[in-house]
Write a protein that holds these residues in place. Sequence first.
Motif, PDB file in Angstrom:
ATOM      1  N   PRO A   1       8.510  47.277  -3.048  1.00  0.00           N
ATOM      2  CA  PRO A   1       9.186  46.284  -2.803  1.00  0.00           C
ATOM      3  C   PRO A   1      10.103  45.772  -4.097  1.00  0.00           C
ATOM      4  CG  PRO A   1       7.211  45.419  -3.209  1.00  0.00           C
ATOM      5  CD  PRO A   1       7.085  46.968  -2.760  1.00  0.00           C
ATOM      6  N   LEU A   2      11.264  45.258  -4.167  1.00  0.00           N
ATOM      7  CA  LEU A   2      12.128  44.977  -5.299  1.00  0.00           C
ATOM      8  C   LEU A   2      11.577  43.635  -5.908  1.00  0.00           C
ATOM      9  CD1 LEU A   2      15.477  45.866  -4.338  1.00  0.00           C
ATOM     10  CD2 LEU A   2      14.210  47.018  -5.779  1.00  0.00           C
ATOM     11  N   LEU A   3      10.515  43.666  -6.689  1.00  0.00           N
ATOM     12  CA  LEU A   3       9.624  42.799  -7.130  1.00  0.00           C
ATOM     13  C   LEU A   3      10.359  42.669  -8.644  1.00  0.00           C
ATOM     14  CD1 LEU A   3       6.223  42.963  -5.627  1.00  0.00           C
ATOM     15  CD2 LEU A   3       7.857  41.174  -5.216  1.00  0.00           C
ATOM     16  N   PRO A   4      10.172  41.561  -9.390  1.00  0.00           N
ATOM     17  CA  PRO A   4      10.609  41.485 -10.902  1.00  0.00           C
ATOM     18  C   PRO A   4       9.639  42.187 -11.754  1.00  0.00           C
ATOM     19  CG  PRO A   4      11.006  39.378  -9.857  1.00  0.00           C
ATOM     20  CD  PRO A   4       9.974  40.145  -8.928  1.00  0.00           C
ATOM     21  N   VAL A   5      10.051  43.015 -12.637  1.00  0.00           N
ATOM     22  CA  VAL A   5       9.275  43.576 -13.591  1.00  0.00           C
ATOM     23  C   VAL A   5       9.794  43.396 -14.824  1.00  0.00           C
ATOM     24  CG1 VAL A   5       8.428  45.894 -14.541  1.00  0.00           C
ATOM     25  CG2 VAL A   5       8.273  45.414 -11.929  1.00  0.00           C
ATOM     26  N   ASP A   6       9.240  42.719 -15.827  1.00  0.00           N
ATOM     27  CA  ASP A   6       9.962  42.110 -17.247  1.00  0.00           C
ATOM     28  C   ASP A   6      11.125  41.547 -17.119  1.00  0.00           C
ATOM     29  OD1 ASP A   6       7.730  43.658 -18.651  1.00  0.00           O
ATOM     30  OD2 ASP A   6       8.931  45.688 -18.419  1.00  0.00           O
TER      31      ASP A   6
END
Length: 328
Positions: free
Chosen positions: A280-285
Amino acid sequence: MLPPLADVLADAHVVALPLTTRFRGLDVREAVVLRGPEGWTEFSPFVEYDDEESAAWLAAAIDFGWRTAAPARRDEVRVNATLPAVRPEDVPGVLARFPGCRTVKVKVAERGQGLADDVARVAAARAHLGPEGRVRVDANGAWNVDEAERAIHALSPFDLEYVEQPCGSVDELAEIRQRTKYLGIPIAADESVRKASDPLRVARAEAADVLLLKAQPLGGIRRSLALAAEAGLPVVVSSALDTSIGISMGAHLAAALPELEYDCGLGTAALLAADVTEQPLLPVDGAIPVRRVEVAPELLERHATDPERERWWLDRLERCWQVLDDRV
């Protein structure tokens, strides 16, 4: 030219995805995911929208799935955290789902709550982010002008980045913008853009400082880019509680904009307890990548709606396709 309806329906799947926290009155988000020649795309207008309004969402799905994406100017997009109308003590737990996000959008003016609830929630968000973080609030047009003025004054000590859709109409937005201009808090327009027959009226009326663009309600990436260019205002690309496929559409829109001053509202996959992809397109940094999403067949099967809801959604899609076909 529209693709044939049979092609649109050839690989259509209706899913129901649970949310981690109640949002917009929803505990489950339903969507139709489709596969076109360019990849997976999404049709997910909210259930209360009529066919005329929902047709724009189908136009966006076709634009993303059947047409080559606009050239990208960036390969990742910084995103904000989204904070539903939760209790102050629940704020840290919700924001923990958005690692690295320096901006939080706080929902205010929730039905059944009052201004004191909003102040407490915004205060908790500011305390969590610290003085360097950015806090924006979204009233979804729920206040009248006097209510909005009181609320903006009450929330101004928390150094707001902007107030999104404090009032419902363009005229009200113009008035509240003038009343509170001395506070230096920008006014952003969302519903006055995406739900308007004339989405540029808010810019011509000088009723907002910032425009929210959502690819699905506005009819797709190309139309959204044209609106941004004509409006001449800073924009924030946001989502409509999409699956990661719809988030990908928004990310491609954000990537194609010449300028992107604000963090975008494209981190909302973090509000889903399930998705249609293993990646999934989850926030990272504090950012999401600009990429197409591949679905997992087992997740489509696991989260498929019952046959009655599937038929409801596919009938709706067919009606919206007919609306678009009649316009050609």
